[in-house]
Scaffold this motif. Structure first.
Motif, mmCIF file in Angstrom:
data_model
loop_
_atom_site.group_PDB
_atom_site.id
_atom_site.type_symbol
_atom_site.label_atom_id
_atom_site.label_comp_id
_atom_site.label_asym_id
_atom_site.label_seq_id
_atom_site.Cartn_x
_atom_site.Cartn_y
_atom_site.Cartn_z
ATOM 1 N N GLY A 24 0.822 -1.215 0.000
ATOM 2 C CA GLY A 24 0.000 0.000 0.000
ATOM 3 C C GLY A 24 0.851 1.259 0.000
ATOM 4 O O GLY A 24 0.571 2.216 -0.727
ATOM 5 N N ALA A 25 1.913 1.259 0.797
ATOM 6 C CA ALA A 25 2.819 2.407 0.820
ATOM 7 C C ALA A 25 3.552 2.545 -0.508
ATOM 8 O O ALA A 25 3.785 3.655 -0.985
ATOM 9 C CB ALA A 25 3.816 2.269 1.963
ATOM 10 N N VAL A 27 2.418 1.718 -3.501
ATOM 11 C CA VAL A 27 1.482 2.302 -4.470
ATOM 12 C C VAL A 27 1.264 3.787 -4.188
ATOM 13 O O VAL A 27 1.226 4.602 -5.107
ATOM 14 C CB VAL A 27 0.145 1.518 -4.464
ATOM 15 C CG1 VAL A 27 -0.907 2.213 -5.295
ATOM 16 C CG2 VAL A 27 0.369 0.102 -4.957
ATOM 17 N N LEU A 28 1.144 4.152 -2.916
ATOM 18 C CA LEU A 28 0.951 5.556 -2.549
ATOM 19 C C LEU A 28 2.147 6.405 -2.973
ATOM 20 O O LEU A 28 1.979 7.473 -3.557
ATOM 21 C CB LEU A 28 0.709 5.681 -1.043
ATOM 22 C CG LEU A 28 0.523 7.108 -0.530
ATOM 23 C CD1 LEU A 28 -0.757 7.704 -1.099
ATOM 24 C CD2 LEU A 28 0.496 7.116 0.987
#
Length: 66
Positions: A24-25, A27-28
């Motif tokens: 998730g990090a 992709v962010l």
């Protein structure tokens, strides 16, 4: 700064985000990097805001297809 160094720094930032924050990090950080890249191109004058909203014209001058 050469493009190779910029690519190296971007890759390292994505690697750290993936290692410490998970997918998730990763992709962010990638999405925010793309937004920052586009903002930088807009401010440098290499890109215009209208380029995102105009549709490519094909066909006649009035835009109609045959």
């Amino acid at each position: 700064m050469s493009m190779a160094v910029v690519g190296l720094v971007a890759g390292m930032a994505l690697g750290f985000a993936a290692y410490f924050g998970g997918f998730g990090a990763f992709v962010l950080v990638a999405a925010l990097g793309a937004v920052g890249f586009m903002a930088g191109r807009l401010f440098e004058g290499d890109l215009e805001a209208g380029d995102f909203f105009r549709t490519p014209r094909t066909g006649d001058r009035d835009g109609r297809r045959r």
